[in-house]
Design a protein around this motif. Structure first.
Motif, PDB file in Angstrom:
ATOM      1  N   ILE A 142       0.855  -1.189   0.000  1.00  0.00           N
ATOM      2  CA  ILE A 142       0.000   0.000   0.000  1.00  0.00           C
ATOM      3  C   ILE A 142       0.893   1.242   0.000  1.00  0.00           C
ATOM      4  O   ILE A 142       1.803   1.366   0.822  1.00  0.00           O
ATOM      5  CB  ILE A 142      -0.923   0.036   1.236  1.00  0.00           C
ATOM      6  CG1 ILE A 142      -1.862  -1.171   1.248  1.00  0.00           C
ATOM      7  CG2 ILE A 142      -1.722   1.334   1.285  1.00  0.00           C
ATOM      8  CD1 ILE A 142      -2.912  -1.167   0.156  1.00  0.00           C
ATOM      9  N   LEU A 175      -2.257   4.762  -3.223  1.00  0.00           N
ATOM     10  CA  LEU A 175      -3.261   3.701  -3.106  1.00  0.00           C
ATOM     11  C   LEU A 175      -4.149   3.932  -1.879  1.00  0.00           C
ATOM     12  O   LEU A 175      -5.355   3.638  -1.919  1.00  0.00           O
ATOM     13  CB  LEU A 175      -2.582   2.338  -3.012  1.00  0.00           C
ATOM     14  CG  LEU A 175      -1.966   1.798  -4.308  1.00  0.00           C
ATOM     15  CD1 LEU A 175      -1.155   0.530  -4.039  1.00  0.00           C
ATOM     16  CD2 LEU A 175      -3.060   1.511  -5.346  1.00  0.00           C
ATOM     17  N   PHE A 199      -8.131   4.068  -2.481  1.00  0.00           N
ATOM     18  CA  PHE A 199      -9.019   3.092  -1.857  1.00  0.00           C
ATOM     19  C   PHE A 199      -9.682   3.642  -0.590  1.00  0.00           C
ATOM     20  O   PHE A 199     -10.366   2.903   0.118  1.00  0.00           O
ATOM     21  CB  PHE A 199      -8.242   1.813  -1.522  1.00  0.00           C
ATOM     22  CG  PHE A 199      -7.985   0.928  -2.720  1.00  0.00           C
ATOM     23  CD1 PHE A 199      -8.817  -0.143  -3.010  1.00  0.00           C
ATOM     24  CD2 PHE A 199      -6.921   1.182  -3.572  1.00  0.00           C
ATOM     25  CE1 PHE A 199      -8.582  -0.945  -4.109  1.00  0.00           C
ATOM     26  CE2 PHE A 199      -6.678   0.383  -4.680  1.00  0.00           C
ATOM     27  CZ  PHE A 199      -7.519  -0.687  -4.956  1.00  0.00           C
ATOM     28  N   ASP A 200      -9.468   4.932  -0.353  1.00  0.00           N
ATOM     29  CA  ASP A 200     -10.104   5.617   0.781  1.00  0.00           C
ATOM     30  C   ASP A 200      -9.790   4.914   2.095  1.00  0.00           C
ATOM     31  O   ASP A 200     -10.669   4.664   2.919  1.00  0.00           O
ATOM     32  CB  ASP A 200     -11.618   5.696   0.568  1.00  0.00           C
ATOM     33  CG  ASP A 200     -12.271   6.759   1.468  1.00  0.00           C
ATOM     34  OD1 ASP A 200     -11.545   7.669   1.911  1.00  0.00           O
ATOM     35  OD2 ASP A 200     -13.475   6.652   1.742  1.00  0.00           O
ATOM     36  N   LEU A 201      -8.493   4.624   2.297  1.00  0.00           N
ATOM     37  CA  LEU A 201      -8.053   3.977   3.521  1.00  0.00           C
ATOM     38  C   LEU A 201      -7.662   5.035   4.550  1.00  0.00           C
ATOM     39  O   LEU A 201      -7.330   6.170   4.197  1.00  0.00           O
ATOM     40  CB  LEU A 201      -6.862   3.056   3.247  1.00  0.00           C
ATOM     41  CG  LEU A 201      -7.072   1.971   2.174  1.00  0.00           C
ATOM     42  CD1 LEU A 201      -5.765   1.235   1.909  1.00  0.00           C
ATOM     43  CD2 LEU A 201      -8.163   0.999   2.591  1.00  0.00           C
ATOM     44  N   LEU A 206      -2.623  -4.930  -0.525  1.00  0.00           N
ATOM     45  CA  LEU A 206      -3.634  -4.959  -1.580  1.00  0.00           C
ATOM     46  C   LEU A 206      -3.540  -6.290  -2.322  1.00  0.00           C
ATOM     47  O   LEU A 206      -2.447  -6.737  -2.684  1.00  0.00           O
ATOM     48  CB  LEU A 206      -3.399  -3.806  -2.548  1.00  0.00           C
ATOM     49  CG  LEU A 206      -4.319  -3.695  -3.768  1.00  0.00           C
ATOM     50  CD1 LEU A 206      -5.762  -3.462  -3.343  1.00  0.00           C
ATOM     51  CD2 LEU A 206      -3.845  -2.577  -4.683  1.00  0.00           C
ATOM     52  N   GLY A 230      -8.452  -6.580  -5.411  1.00  0.00           N
ATOM     53  CA  GLY A 230      -8.885  -5.265  -4.960  1.00  0.00           C
ATOM     54  C   GLY A 230      -9.190  -5.204  -3.475  1.00  0.00           C
ATOM     55  O   GLY A 230      -9.321  -4.107  -2.909  1.00  0.00           O
ATOM     56  N   ASP A 231      -9.289  -6.369  -2.831  1.00  0.00           N
ATOM     57  CA  ASP A 231      -9.453  -6.383  -1.370  1.00  0.00           C
ATOM     58  C   ASP A 231      -8.159  -5.872  -0.723  1.00  0.00           C
ATOM     59  O   ASP A 231      -7.059  -6.099  -1.231  1.00  0.00           O
ATOM     60  CB  ASP A 231      -9.721  -7.803  -0.864  1.00  0.00           C
ATOM     61  CG  ASP A 231     -11.135  -8.278  -1.168  1.00  0.00           C
ATOM     62  OD1 ASP A 231     -11.953  -7.461  -1.613  1.00  0.00           O
ATOM     63  OD2 ASP A 231     -11.404  -9.485  -0.964  1.00  0.00           O
ATOM     64  N   VAL A 232      -8.317  -5.209   0.403  1.00  0.00           N
ATOM     65  CA  VAL A 232      -7.163  -4.782   1.185  1.00  0.00           C
ATOM     66  C   VAL A 232      -7.178  -5.564   2.499  1.00  0.00           C
ATOM     67  O   VAL A 232      -8.108  -5.421   3.302  1.00  0.00           O
ATOM     68  CB  VAL A 232      -7.176  -3.268   1.471  1.00  0.00           C
ATOM     69  CG1 VAL A 232      -5.993  -2.888   2.369  1.00  0.00           C
ATOM     70  CG2 VAL A 232      -7.135  -2.475   0.170  1.00  0.00           C
ATOM     71  N   ARG A 262     -13.316  -3.969   1.556  1.00  0.00           N
ATOM     72  CA  ARG A 262     -13.795  -4.127   0.180  1.00  0.00           C
ATOM     73  C   ARG A 262     -14.866  -3.065  -0.082  1.00  0.00           C
ATOM     74  O   ARG A 262     -15.904  -3.050   0.584  1.00  0.00           O
ATOM     75  CB  ARG A 262     -14.364  -5.522  -0.033  1.00  0.00           C
ATOM     76  CG  ARG A 262     -14.900  -5.786  -1.448  1.00  0.00           C
ATOM     77  CD  ARG A 262     -15.561  -7.150  -1.538  1.00  0.00           C
ATOM     78  NE  ARG A 262     -14.619  -8.238  -1.259  1.00  0.00           N
ATOM     79  CZ  ARG A 262     -14.999  -9.489  -1.036  1.00  0.00           C
ATOM     80  NH1 ARG A 262     -16.298  -9.807  -1.035  1.00  0.00           N
ATOM     81  NH2 ARG A 262     -14.098 -10.417  -0.777  1.00  0.00           N
ATOM     82  N   ASN A 263     -14.555  -2.181  -1.010  1.00  0.00           N
ATOM     83  CA  ASN A 263     -15.508  -1.098  -1.328  1.00  0.00           C
ATOM     84  C   ASN A 263     -15.938  -0.343  -0.072  1.00  0.00           C
ATOM     85  O   ASN A 263     -17.122  -0.096   0.157  1.00  0.00           O
ATOM     86  CB  ASN A 263     -16.738  -1.663  -2.062  1.00  0.00           C
ATOM     87  CG  ASN A 263     -16.377  -2.326  -3.372  1.00  0.00           C
ATOM     88  OD1 ASN A 263     -15.469  -1.872  -4.080  1.00  0.00           O
ATOM     89  ND2 ASN A 263     -17.066  -3.413  -3.698  1.00  0.00           N
ATOM     90  N   LYS A 264     -14.955  -0.017   0.761  1.00  0.00           N
ATOM     91  CA  LYS A 264     -15.139   0.768   1.987  1.00  0.00           C
ATOM     92  C   LYS A 264     -15.811  -0.008   3.122  1.00  0.00           C
ATOM     93  O   LYS A 264     -15.962   0.524   4.236  1.00  0.00           O
ATOM     94  CB  LYS A 264     -15.912   2.060   1.714  1.00  0.00           C
ATOM     95  CG  LYS A 264     -15.222   2.982   0.713  1.00  0.00           C
ATOM     96  CD  LYS A 264     -16.028   4.268   0.513  1.00  0.00           C
ATOM     97  CE  LYS A 264     -15.367   5.152  -0.529  1.00  0.00           C
ATOM     98  NZ  LYS A 264     -16.121   6.399  -0.747  1.00  0.00           N
TER      99      LYS A 264
END
Length: 505
Positions: free
Chosen positions: A304, A308, A312-314, A321, A339-341, A375-377
């Motif tokens: 990451i 990134l 990915f709004d982390l 990742l 795409g999962d973190v 995943r997707n926030k």
């Protein structure tokens, strides 16, 4: 090379501690005073310097290790000299020669069985790996020598276990093992070892601090372990200290001293130790089975970055990742997606790729572990049943089907999960994923992570091509009543060289 404004590069060197001469002159560093006027931070409730207490309790657990062996080295490295016509006209030219090697290092007794009188010693793989073809002599604090037996070796972490059987009445001191997960940067660190081999500096004690933790992606040449999570310390470590303990102020082993960064070959205050928690997991397998069985989930992890994190709004630059998921792998079956973190593995936070790889590799195959992903926030917890790492499966298959005829090498393609997981990059050849012990490849020094470019004069770019070329080379070797095959390889430092495999007649 001109030294203008260029910086002299710092060379990372593994301490394969050959017997060397030491310079003992120079100014001695100031020692901590034990007088009654010293600062209270250097004395315990009994008025004793705590470093002195550690040394009294643990120093005699440290052993000196001497390895003597004979290794076969190519007398000539040009494959043209293996041509039958050349051999006919020049039969007297030796193709291979034996060289005697002697290496020195350190170790420490961590377990002792009073019934069997067996003392188990932790050390580095690079200290004792040649001992299987030679003799390992262990010298205790009372100068008594014992011949040691190799219990198990693990080049992937540079950890090894040997054992000795001590005589009745021999005093045995055990070094207690600590918990390296609790280390803090700035803590005291005490190193004990045998610098510079046979010159009489055995069980030297040095003092420093923990300079950093979690050091990885370090290049020590052909001795670079695949799994790295080093403790960095400024406690003086020199050639010969390899395998000795790094201790905390409570006298517990927190690491195995392994390598240094140096511009000269000696200590400059940057040394590295393998965390004892990583070593414990490896040692457990080595003692039980002689080898390490690692777990596998089947993803390509990516570091990451700040970009990134934003994309990915982390909330922080942490986690790994998922760049790829292998089909039918444990991760695929558990529902991990590209795409999962991954932010947690088995209840532990995942800060980066290096820590993640070690967390997976040191887990037990067959166990189901929780993995927390973003995943997707959204934050999800999935459960993965760990499998055995493919290199172990391939090695066991290879051993049972071809051990009597082949070189002892298991190879995978350059785009395989093994190559990607271990950050091995190449545009040609095949990657060595496993080397069976006591085989031509092992005796020639081939290691996992090497890239085989040619078998004889035949280029190989897939496992199928390698197997076919090796089969043909063995057939040709037998027809010509020879017992050697030449490989052209690239080692883990990207140095290309010829290596001679010698098969038993």
């Amino acid at each position: 090379m001109k030294i203008g404004k260029k910086l002299i590069p710092i060379i990372l060197i593994a301490i394969v501690a050959s017997c060397a001469f030491a310079k003992t002159g120079g100014t001695e560093p100031p020692q901590l005073s034990t007088s009654k006027n010293q600062s209270s931070m250097f004395v315990n409730d009994e008025g004793i310097n705590p470093v002195v207490k550690v040394v009294r309790d643990v120093r005699e657990s440290v052993v000196q290790i001497k390895v003597e062996a004979k290794v076969n080295v190519p007398a000539i490295t040009n494959p043209f000299f293996d041509d039958p016509l050349f051999k006919y006209f020049f039969p007297e030219i030796p193709r291979e020669m034996q060289r005697k090697i002697t290496s020195m290092g350190s170790g420490f007794i961590y377990e002792f069985n009073p019934q069997t009188r067996e003392a188990y010693i932790m050390t580095n793989n690079h200290v004792v790996e040649k001992g299987k073809e030679g003799t390992i002599t262990v010298t205790l604090a009372d100068k008594i020598n014992y011949t040691a037996e190799v219990v198990g070796l693990d080049p992937s972490t540079d950890v090894a276990v040997i054992k000795i059987k001590v005589k009745e009445g021999e005093k045995v001191t055990i070094a207690p093992l600590g918990d390296s997960s609790k280390l803090e940067i700035g803590e005291w660190a005490i190193a004990i070892g045998n610098p510079f081999g046979d010159v009489g500096l055995d069980r030297t004690v040095t003092l420093g601090v923990i300079s950093a933790i979690g050091r990885s992606n370090l290049n020590f040449g052909t001795n670079s372990p695949i799994y790295q999570d080093y403790i960095q310390t400024d406690a003086a470590i020199n050639p010969g200290n390899s395998g000795g303990p790094l201790l905390n102020i409570n006298g517990e082993v927190i690491g195995i001293n392994s390598a240094i960064t140096s511009t000269s070959g000696g200590n400059i205050g940057i040394g590295f130790a393998i965390p004892i928690n990583l070593a414990k997991r490896v040692v457990e397998d080595l003692v039980a089975t002689g080898k390490v069985t690692r777990a596998y989930i089947g993803i390509l992890p990516q570091e990451i970055t700040a970009d990134l994190m934003e994309a990915f709004d982390l909330s922080e630059v942490s986690g790994v990742l998922v760049a790829k998921v292998e089909k039918d792998s444990p991760a695929d079956k558990a529902g991990i997606q590209v795409g999962d973190v991954i932010i947690e593995f088995n209840g532990e936070k995942v800060p980066n790729v290096s820590k993640f790889r070690i967390a997976v590799a040191t887990s037990k195959p067959g166990v189901q572990v929780p993995v927390k992903v973003i995943r997707n926030k959204d934050t999800l917890t999935l459960h993965i049943t760990l499998d055995v790492y493919p290199e172990d499966k391939l090695a066991s298959t290879e051993k049972s089907t071809k051990a009597d005829t082949n070189a002892g090498i298991t190879v995978v393609s350059i785009d395989s999960p093994y190559a990607r997981q271990n950050n091995i990059k190449a545009d040609r050849g095949v990657v060595v994923s496993a080397v069976a012990p006591d085989t031509p490849a092992a005796r020639a020094g081939i290691q996992p992570g090497y890239i085989i470019l040619k078998v004889g004069n035949t280029e190989v770019n897939s496992p199928e091509e390698y197997n076919a070329a090796m089969e043909n080379a063995i057939k040709t070797m037998k027809e010509k009543s020879s017992n050697t095959i030449v490989l052209y390889v690239q080692d883990r430092s990207k140095n290309e060289q010829f290596v001679v495999l010698r098969f038993n007649s």
